[in-house]
Design a protein around this motif. Sequence first.
Motif, PDB file in Angstrom:
ATOM      1  N   VAL A 161      19.690  56.234  -3.271  1.00  0.00           N
ATOM      2  CA  VAL A 161      20.382  55.448  -4.284  1.00  0.00           C
ATOM      3  C   VAL A 161      19.340  54.707  -5.103  1.00  0.00           C
ATOM      4  O   VAL A 161      18.289  54.321  -4.573  1.00  0.00           O
ATOM      5  CB  VAL A 161      21.391  54.469  -3.635  1.00  0.00           C
ATOM      6  N   THR A 162      19.624  54.522  -6.355  1.00  0.00           N
ATOM      7  CA  THR A 162      18.722  53.788  -7.242  1.00  0.00           C
ATOM      8  C   THR A 162      19.194  52.349  -7.319  1.00  0.00           C
ATOM      9  O   THR A 162      20.227  52.054  -7.926  1.00  0.00           O
ATOM     10  CB  THR A 162      18.694  54.423  -8.630  1.00  0.00           C
ATOM     11  N   LEU A 163      18.441  51.453  -6.718  1.00  0.00           N
ATOM     12  CA  LEU A 163      18.879  50.072  -6.596  1.00  0.00           C
ATOM     13  C   LEU A 163      18.939  49.339  -7.923  1.00  0.00           C
ATOM     14  O   LEU A 163      19.660  48.343  -8.033  1.00  0.00           O
ATOM     15  CB  LEU A 163      17.978  49.303  -5.631  1.00  0.00           C
ATOM     16  N   SER A 164      18.195  49.800  -8.904  1.00  0.00           N
ATOM     17  CA  SER A 164      18.189  49.096 -10.181  1.00  0.00           C
ATOM     18  C   SER A 164      19.561  49.066 -10.831  1.00  0.00           C
ATOM     19  O   SER A 164      19.813  48.215 -11.695  1.00  0.00           O
ATOM     20  CB  SER A 164      17.166  49.718 -11.135  1.00  0.00           C
ATOM     21  N   THR A 165      20.440  49.960 -10.434  1.00  0.00           N
ATOM     22  CA  THR A 165      21.790  49.994 -10.983  1.00  0.00           C
ATOM     23  C   THR A 165      22.769  49.136 -10.182  1.00  0.00           C
ATOM     24  O   THR A 165      23.949  49.072 -10.536  1.00  0.00           O
ATOM     25  CB  THR A 165      22.320  51.432 -11.050  1.00  0.00           C
ATOM     26  N   TYR A 166      22.302  48.486  -9.124  1.00  0.00           N
ATOM     27  CA  TYR A 166      23.144  47.699  -8.239  1.00  0.00           C
ATOM     28  C   TYR A 166      22.714  46.244  -8.228  1.00  0.00           C
ATOM     29  O   TYR A 166      21.523  45.934  -8.277  1.00  0.00           O
ATOM     30  CB  TYR A 166      23.067  48.228  -6.801  1.00  0.00           C
ATOM     31  N   ALA A 167      23.684  45.366  -8.127  1.00  0.00           N
ATOM     32  CA  ALA A 167      23.389  43.999  -7.747  1.00  0.00           C
ATOM     33  C   ALA A 167      22.959  43.984  -6.285  1.00  0.00           C
ATOM     34  O   ALA A 167      23.510  44.711  -5.460  1.00  0.00           O
ATOM     35  CB  ALA A 167      24.608  43.106  -7.943  1.00  0.00           C
ATOM     36  N   MET A 168      21.960  43.174  -5.975  1.00  0.00           N
ATOM     37  CA  MET A 168      21.436  43.109  -4.617  1.00  0.00           C
ATOM     38  C   MET A 168      21.589  41.711  -4.053  1.00  0.00           C
ATOM     39  O   MET A 168      21.290  40.726  -4.730  1.00  0.00           O
ATOM     40  CB  MET A 168      19.963  43.506  -4.584  1.00  0.00           C
ATOM     41  N   SER A 169      22.048  41.660  -2.816  1.00  0.00           N
ATOM     42  CA  SER A 169      22.233  40.393  -2.131  1.00  0.00           C
ATOM     43  C   SER A 169      21.607  40.452  -0.757  1.00  0.00           C
ATOM     44  O   SER A 169      21.498  41.519  -0.145  1.00  0.00           O
ATOM     45  CB  SER A 169      23.717  40.049  -1.981  1.00  0.00           C
ATOM     46  N   TRP A 170      21.221  39.294  -0.276  1.00  0.00           N
ATOM     47  CA  TRP A 170      20.836  39.100   1.111  1.00  0.00           C
ATOM     48  C   TRP A 170      21.891  38.250   1.795  1.00  0.00           C
ATOM     49  O   TRP A 170      22.302  37.208   1.264  1.00  0.00           O
ATOM     50  CB  TRP A 170      19.476  38.411   1.236  1.00  0.00           C
ATOM     51  N   TYR A 210      28.959  41.304  -6.689  1.00  0.00           N
ATOM     52  CA  TYR A 210      27.749  40.586  -6.317  1.00  0.00           C
ATOM     53  C   TYR A 210      28.034  39.226  -5.699  1.00  0.00           C
ATOM     54  O   TYR A 210      27.151  38.360  -5.675  1.00  0.00           O
ATOM     55  CB  TYR A 210      26.842  40.405  -7.539  1.00  0.00           C
ATOM     56  N   GLY A 211      29.234  39.051  -5.170  1.00  0.00           N
ATOM     57  CA  GLY A 211      29.637  37.773  -4.615  1.00  0.00           C
ATOM     58  C   GLY A 211      29.543  37.707  -3.110  1.00  0.00           C
ATOM     59  O   GLY A 211      28.737  38.393  -2.472  1.00  0.00           O
ATOM     60  N   GLU A 212      30.390  36.877  -2.523  1.00  0.00           N
ATOM     61  CA  GLU A 212      30.318  36.587  -1.100  1.00  0.00           C
ATOM     62  C   GLU A 212      31.261  37.418  -0.246  1.00  0.00           C
ATOM     63  O   GLU A 212      31.207  37.322   0.988  1.00  0.00           O
ATOM     64  CB  GLU A 212      30.612  35.104  -0.850  1.00  0.00           C
TER      65      GLU A 212
END
Length: 123
Positions: free
Chosen positions: A27-36, A103-105
């Motif tokens: 998967v190409t992460l640049s197209t996704y919001a990323m969260s920890w 990209y939320g909780e």
Amino acid sequence: QVQLVESGGGLVQAGGSLRLSCVASGVTLSTYAMSWFRQSPGKERELVSTLRWTGATAYYADSVQGRFTIIRDDAKNAVYLQMLNLKPDDTAVYLCAAGLTYYGEILSGYDYWGQGTQVTVSS
């Protein structure tokens, strides 16, 4: 096959630092919001930080504001969490999550999850 693999966790004394990595394949992460996120026994999974794209304004939970930094590296298809001045309450399994449209909780809003890396902060 999509995989998100976290690394960089470990045992550190209070006040120490760790840098967590989340590297993706399939998967190409640049197209996704990323969260920890992080989760410790008996507690609900907690959103720690979100960066929707490189250059965007990052979100940080109040508990980590000023201590943690989320960084994306699109060329490496990775996202990092730089953790400074760690506290015992930071002890948890840390997981990265990728959301194409979210990209939320809310956990179910994300499309992909890593398996997590353990961070243990001793006092």
